[in-house]
Motif scaffolding. Structure first.
Motif, PDB file in Angstrom:
ATOM      1  N   LYS A  37     -25.514  30.095   5.301  1.00 36.33           N
ATOM      2  CA  LYS A  37     -24.072  30.336   5.206  1.00 36.33           C
ATOM      3  C   LYS A  37     -23.756  31.343   4.104  1.00 36.33           C
ATOM      4  O   LYS A  37     -22.983  32.280   4.315  1.00 36.33           O
ATOM      5  CB  LYS A  37     -23.356  29.011   4.944  1.00 36.33           C
ATOM      6  CG  LYS A  37     -21.846  29.139   4.801  1.00 36.33           C
ATOM      7  CD  LYS A  37     -21.171  27.794   4.792  1.00 36.33           C
ATOM      8  CE  LYS A  37     -21.290  27.140   3.441  1.00 36.33           C
ATOM      9  NZ  LYS A  37     -20.512  25.884   3.347  1.00 36.33           N
ATOM     10  N   PHE A  38     -24.381  31.167   2.939  1.00 35.09           N
ATOM     11  CA  PHE A  38     -24.066  32.044   1.817  1.00 35.09           C
ATOM     12  C   PHE A  38     -24.744  33.406   1.922  1.00 35.09           C
ATOM     13  O   PHE A  38     -24.235  34.387   1.380  1.00 35.09           O
ATOM     14  CB  PHE A  38     -24.348  31.345   0.485  1.00 35.09           C
ATOM     15  CG  PHE A  38     -23.295  30.321   0.162  1.00 35.09           C
ATOM     16  CD1 PHE A  38     -22.082  30.707  -0.368  1.00 35.09           C
ATOM     17  CD2 PHE A  38     -23.502  28.976   0.429  1.00 35.09           C
ATOM     18  CE1 PHE A  38     -21.093  29.782  -0.648  1.00 35.09           C
ATOM     19  CE2 PHE A  38     -22.527  28.033   0.155  1.00 35.09           C
ATOM     20  CZ  PHE A  38     -21.309  28.438  -0.382  1.00 35.09           C
ATOM     21  N   ILE A  39     -25.861  33.499   2.614  1.00 31.58           N
ATOM     22  CA  ILE A  39     -26.454  34.821   2.879  1.00 31.58           C
ATOM     23  C   ILE A  39     -25.511  35.595   3.796  1.00 31.58           C
ATOM     24  O   ILE A  39     -25.255  36.772   3.590  1.00 31.58           O
ATOM     25  CB  ILE A  39     -27.870  34.696   3.495  1.00 31.58           C
ATOM     26  CG1 ILE A  39     -28.873  34.228   2.450  1.00 31.58           C
ATOM     27  CG2 ILE A  39     -28.316  36.037   4.075  1.00 31.58           C
ATOM     28  CD1 ILE A  39     -30.260  33.951   3.001  1.00 31.58           C
ATOM     29  N   ASN A  40     -24.976  34.915   4.811  1.00 29.06           N
ATOM     30  CA  ASN A  40     -24.028  35.560   5.724  1.00 29.06           C
ATOM     31  C   ASN A  40     -22.753  36.000   5.006  1.00 29.06           C
ATOM     32  O   ASN A  40     -22.152  37.000   5.376  1.00 29.06           O
ATOM     33  CB  ASN A  40     -23.668  34.625   6.882  1.00 29.06           C
ATOM     34  CG  ASN A  40     -24.753  34.589   7.936  1.00 29.06           C
ATOM     35  OD1 ASN A  40     -25.500  35.550   8.102  1.00 29.06           O
ATOM     36  ND2 ASN A  40     -24.857  33.480   8.635  1.00 29.06           N
ATOM     37  N   LYS A  41     -22.342  35.258   3.986  1.00 28.65           N
ATOM     38  CA  LYS A  41     -21.145  35.618   3.217  1.00 28.65           C
ATOM     39  C   LYS A  41     -21.416  36.766   2.252  1.00 28.65           C
ATOM     40  O   LYS A  41     -20.493  37.278   1.630  1.00 28.65           O
ATOM     41  CB  LYS A  41     -20.640  34.405   2.420  1.00 28.65           C
ATOM     42  CG  LYS A  41     -19.930  33.387   3.279  1.00 28.65           C
ATOM     43  CD  LYS A  41     -19.360  32.290   2.415  1.00 28.65           C
ATOM     44  CE  LYS A  41     -18.554  31.318   3.247  1.00 28.65           C
ATOM     45  NZ  LYS A  41     -17.911  30.281   2.420  1.00 28.65           N
ATOM     46  N   GLY A  42     -22.674  37.131   2.067  1.00 26.92           N
ATOM     47  CA  GLY A  42     -23.020  38.265   1.213  1.00 26.92           C
ATOM     48  C   GLY A  42     -23.353  37.896  -0.216  1.00 26.92           C
ATOM     49  O   GLY A  42     -23.337  38.751  -1.097  1.00 26.92           O
ATOM     50  N   GLU A  43     -23.682  36.636  -0.468  1.00 25.92           N
ATOM     51  CA  GLU A  43     -24.040  36.211  -1.821  1.00 25.92           C
ATOM     52  C   GLU A  43     -25.400  36.789  -2.207  1.00 25.92           C
ATOM     53  O   GLU A  43     -26.299  36.864  -1.397  1.00 25.92           O
ATOM     54  CB  GLU A  43     -24.090  34.683  -1.878  1.00 25.92           C
ATOM     55  CG  GLU A  43     -23.951  34.156  -3.272  1.00 25.92           C
ATOM     56  CD  GLU A  43     -23.591  32.681  -3.287  1.00 25.92           C
ATOM     57  OE1 GLU A  43     -24.523  31.868  -3.242  1.00 25.92           O
ATOM     58  OE2 GLU A  43     -22.392  32.369  -3.335  1.00 25.92           O
ATOM     59  N   LYS A  44     -25.533  37.207  -3.469  1.00 27.64           N
ATOM     60  CA  LYS A  44     -26.773  37.812  -3.959  1.00 27.64           C
ATOM     61  C   LYS A  44     -27.611  36.790  -4.706  1.00 27.64           C
ATOM     62  O   LYS A  44     -27.095  35.835  -5.273  1.00 27.64           O
ATOM     63  CB  LYS A  44     -26.457  38.986  -4.888  1.00 27.64           C
ATOM     64  CG  LYS A  44     -25.761  40.130  -4.201  1.00 27.64           C
ATOM     65  CD  LYS A  44     -26.653  40.781  -3.187  1.00 27.64           C
ATOM     66  CE  LYS A  44     -25.956  41.912  -2.458  1.00 27.64           C
ATOM     67  NZ  LYS A  44     -26.666  42.304  -1.258  1.00 27.64           N
ATOM     68  N   GLY A  45     -28.918  37.005  -4.732  1.00 27.85           N
ATOM     69  CA  GLY A  45     -29.830  36.131  -5.450  1.00 27.85           C
ATOM     70  C   GLY A  45     -31.244  36.262  -4.918  1.00 27.85           C
ATOM     71  O   GLY A  45     -31.536  37.127  -4.098  1.00 27.85           O
TER      72      GLY A  45
END
Length: 150
Positions: free
Chosen positions: A66-74
């Motif tokens: 979900k957060f990769i799809n939202k564009g979160e970095k890490g």
């Protein structure tokens, strides 16, 4: 008698209770590339512990996806001994599409323990934070230097 031996085996930062890094490599699945070295694995666990303390991790396939799809970095850290691989085989592709660094570590139980959980976990996204910036940058540089699978 077994209870006496247990405490000394638990808490080994490099492996599951009673299993060394080399023994864990026997349980890797076919897609576990790029695999973190023993030294990098220890550094990643250390970074995950610090991130968990500051609530800067995403844990589990659904949440990380979900957060990769939202564009979160890490940095995405995957467990190399997860079976069946269908559970999370799409995550590395998502990371490559979004230029996110990722690496495999040998054990899902160690990955879960580093995140402060009693349960094993197969994928964690470590977000950057100023409290552990130095450790994060070291891990990021080493993970980015790992060769991607063909």
């Amino acid at each position: 008698m077994a209870r006496e031996k247990q405490p000394e085996a638990v808490g080994d930062a490099e492996g599951a209770p009673g299993r060394s890094y080399q023994e864990q490599l026997d349980f890797l699945n076919a897609i576990a590339q790029p695999l973190a070295s023993r030294k990098l694995t220890r550094r990643l666990y250390k970074c995950i512990r610090k991130a968990a303390k500051h609530k800067q991790i995403r844990r589990g396939v659904k949440e990380v996806q979900k957060f990769i799809n939202k564009g979160e970095k890490g940095i995405t850290v995957l467990a190399g001994d997860t079976q069946p691989i269908d559970v999370y085989c799409h995550i590395p592709i998502m990371c490559e599409d979004r230029s996110l660094p990722y690496a495999y570590v040998p054990s899902k139980s160690d990955l879960g323990a580093a995140a402060g959980s009693k349960r094993p976990t197969c994928v964690i996204l470590v977000k950057p934070h100023e409290e552990y910036q130095e450790t994060y940058q070291e891990c990021l540089a080493e993970v980015e230097a790992l060769p991607l699978p063909l």
